[in-house]
Design a protein around this motif. Structure first.
Motif, PDB file in Angstrom:
ATOM      1  N   ALA A  34       0.830  -1.204   0.000  1.00 36.69           N
ATOM      2  CA  ALA A  34       0.000   0.000   0.000  1.00 36.69           C
ATOM      3  C   ALA A  34       0.863   1.253   0.000  1.00 36.69           C
ATOM      4  CB  ALA A  34      -0.915   0.011   1.220  1.00 36.69           C
ATOM      5  N   LEU A  35       0.230   2.354  -0.411  1.00 34.81           N
ATOM      6  CA  LEU A  35       0.786   3.682  -0.216  1.00 34.81           C
ATOM      7  C   LEU A  35      -0.019   4.305   0.917  1.00 34.81           C
ATOM      8  CD1 LEU A  35       1.127   5.072  -3.857  1.00 34.81           C
ATOM      9  CD2 LEU A  35       2.918   4.089  -2.402  1.00 34.81           C
ATOM     10  N   VAL A  36       0.671   4.816   1.927  1.00 31.91           N
ATOM     11  CA  VAL A  36       0.006   5.470   3.052  1.00 31.91           C
ATOM     12  C   VAL A  36       0.323   6.957   2.971  1.00 31.91           C
ATOM     13  CG1 VAL A  36      -0.180   5.619   5.559  1.00 31.91           C
ATOM     14  CG2 VAL A  36       0.135   3.387   4.458  1.00 31.91           C
ATOM     15  N   PRO A  79      -4.236  12.343   5.869  1.00 34.82           N
ATOM     16  CA  PRO A  79      -3.057  11.689   6.430  1.00 34.82           C
ATOM     17  C   PRO A  79      -3.448  10.360   7.087  1.00 34.82           C
ATOM     18  CG  PRO A  79      -3.047  14.011   6.969  1.00 34.82           C
ATOM     19  CD  PRO A  79      -4.396  13.707   6.351  1.00 34.82           C
ATOM     20  N   GLY A  80      -2.654   9.331   6.834  1.00 39.51           N
ATOM     21  CA  GLY A  80      -2.942   8.003   7.362  1.00 39.51           C
ATOM     22  C   GLY A  80      -3.779   7.140   6.438  1.00 39.51           C
ATOM     23  N   GLN A  81      -4.365   7.752   5.412  1.00 42.11           N
ATOM     24  CA  GLN A  81      -5.174   6.997   4.455  1.00 42.11           C
ATOM     25  C   GLN A  81      -4.283   6.014   3.696  1.00 42.11           C
ATOM     26  OE1 GLN A  81      -7.394   9.567   1.848  1.00 42.11           O
ATOM     27  NE2 GLN A  81      -8.201   7.876   0.619  1.00 42.11           N
ATOM     28  N   ALA A  82      -4.713   4.755   3.608  1.00 46.00           N
ATOM     29  CA  ALA A  82      -3.943   3.712   2.912  1.00 46.00           C
ATOM     30  C   ALA A  82      -4.603   3.393   1.576  1.00 46.00           C
ATOM     31  CB  ALA A  82      -3.864   2.460   3.772  1.00 46.00           C
ATOM     32  N   LEU A  83      -3.777   3.362   0.531  1.00 48.32           N
ATOM     33  CA  LEU A  83      -4.248   3.052  -0.813  1.00 48.32           C
ATOM     34  C   LEU A  83      -3.598   1.736  -1.231  1.00 48.32           C
ATOM     35  CD1 LEU A  83      -3.607   6.631  -2.144  1.00 48.32           C
ATOM     36  CD2 LEU A  83      -5.807   5.702  -1.463  1.00 48.32           C
ATOM     37  N   THR A  84      -4.392   0.694  -1.354  1.00 45.75           N
ATOM     38  CA  THR A  84      -3.887  -0.632  -1.698  1.00 45.75           C
ATOM     39  C   THR A  84      -3.359  -0.656  -3.124  1.00 45.75           C
ATOM     40  OG1 THR A  84      -5.491  -1.614  -0.188  1.00 45.75           O
ATOM     41  CG2 THR A  84      -4.503  -3.076  -1.818  1.00 45.75           C
ATOM     42  N   LEU A  85      -2.217  -1.293  -3.301  1.00 43.02           N
ATOM     43  CA  LEU A  85      -1.609  -1.400  -4.630  1.00 43.02           C
ATOM     44  C   LEU A  85      -1.961  -2.727  -5.273  1.00 43.02           C
ATOM     45  CD1 LEU A  85       1.936   0.023  -3.851  1.00 43.02           C
ATOM     46  CD2 LEU A  85       0.034   1.186  -4.980  1.00 43.02           C
ATOM     47  N   THR A 141       2.784  13.379  -0.170  1.00 45.07           N
ATOM     48  CA  THR A 141       3.831  12.416   0.138  1.00 45.07           C
ATOM     49  C   THR A 141       3.192  11.147   0.686  1.00 45.07           C
ATOM     50  OG1 THR A 141       5.424  14.161   0.573  1.00 45.07           O
ATOM     51  CG2 THR A 141       5.947  11.982   1.445  1.00 45.07           C
ATOM     52  N   PHE A 142       3.652  10.022   0.149  1.00 46.88           N
ATOM     53  CA  PHE A 142       3.196   8.698   0.553  1.00 46.88           C
ATOM     54  C   PHE A 142       4.369   7.932   1.151  1.00 46.88           C
ATOM     55  CE2 PHE A 142       0.913   9.823  -3.367  1.00 46.88           C
ATOM     56  CZ  PHE A 142      -0.418   9.622  -2.999  1.00 46.88           C
ATOM     57  N   GLU A 143       4.047   6.984   2.023  1.00 48.49           N
ATOM     58  CA  GLU A 143       5.038   6.007   2.460  1.00 48.49           C
ATOM     59  C   GLU A 143       4.658   4.671   1.833  1.00 48.49           C
ATOM     60  OE1 GLU A 143       6.082   3.562   6.433  1.00 48.49           O
ATOM     61  OE2 GLU A 143       6.135   5.745   6.643  1.00 48.49           O
ATOM     62  N   TYR A 144       5.632   4.044   1.205  1.00 50.11           N
ATOM     63  CA  TYR A 144       5.387   2.721   0.611  1.00 50.11           C
ATOM     64  C   TYR A 144       5.459   1.684   1.721  1.00 50.11           C
ATOM     65  CZ  TYR A 144       6.165  -1.650  -1.807  1.00 50.11           C
ATOM     66  OH  TYR A 144       6.075  -2.949  -2.215  1.00 50.11           O
ATOM     67  N   ARG A 145       4.421   0.880   1.828  1.00 46.81           N
ATOM     68  CA  ARG A 145       4.387  -0.221   2.788  1.00 46.81           C
ATOM     69  C   ARG A 145       4.379  -1.515   2.009  1.00 46.81           C
ATOM     70  NH1 ARG A 145       1.468   2.009   7.551  1.00 46.81           N
ATOM     71  NH2 ARG A 145       2.640   3.916   7.942  1.00 46.81           N
ATOM     72  N   SER A 146       5.367  -2.318   2.264  1.00 44.84           N
ATOM     73  CA  SER A 146       5.539  -3.587   1.560  1.00 44.84           C
ATOM     74  C   SER A 146       4.621  -4.652   2.146  1.00 44.84           C
ATOM     75  CB  SER A 146       6.996  -4.036   1.678  1.00 44.84           C
ATOM     76  OG  SER A 146       7.164  -5.302   1.131  1.00 44.84           O
ATOM     77  N   ALA A 147       4.240  -5.596   1.305  1.00 39.12           N
ATOM     78  CA  ALA A 147       3.407  -6.711   1.750  1.00 39.12           C
ATOM     79  C   ALA A 147       4.223  -7.710   2.552  1.00 39.12           C
ATOM     80  CB  ALA A 147       2.763  -7.393   0.561  1.00 39.12           C
ATOM     81  N   ARG A 148       5.542  -7.620   2.471  1.00 36.70           N
ATOM     82  CA  ARG A 148       6.417  -8.579   3.149  1.00 36.70           C
ATOM     83  C   ARG A 148       6.644  -8.221   4.576  1.00 36.70           C
ATOM     84  NH1 ARG A 148      10.805  -9.559  -1.641  1.00 36.70           N
ATOM     85  NH2 ARG A 148       9.289  -9.483  -3.245  1.00 36.70           N
TER      86      ARG A 148
END
Length: 100
Positions: free
Chosen positions: A3-5, A16-22, A93-100
């Motif tokens: 996701a991008l947060v 802010p804090g909204q998560a967008l699933t990739l 600005t987004f933070e990339y959150r990995s699925a791993r």
């Protein structure tokens, strides 16, 4: 799930804090045909994309007017994303959150 947060919503309508699933491949821009529609006047119609290649997420700028930034640096060629990376598009600005 990757996701991008949103860490800084800038001038967009995100929160802010909204998560967008990739998904496997997602386009980002102002145009309605993007997977992630970003309402920000500094974002191009078809600004950037994130896609899977050989099990890694890749960030690509799509010849945007104002550029895409990865950890504060302009994206001139494809970038392999790592968890915690910062991506700036327009004023957002987004933070990339990995699925791993």
């Amino acid at each position: 799930m990757a996701a991008l947060v949103v860490t800084d919503a800038g001038q967009s309508d995100f929160q802010p804090g909204q998560a967008l699933t990739l998904t496997a491949a997602v386009t980002i821009g102002r145009a309605a045909d993007n997977g992630i529609v970003l309402h920000d006047r500094f974002c191009s119609q078809h600004h950037a994309m994130i896609f899977l290649q050989q099990g890694q997420r890749i960030l690509r700028d799509r010849n945007s007017t104002n550029g895409t930034f990865h950890n504060g640096r302009p994206v001139a060629e494809d970038v392999i994303l790592q968890g915690g990376d910062q991506i700036t598009i327009g004023t957002v600005t987004f933070e990339y959150r990995s699925a791993r």
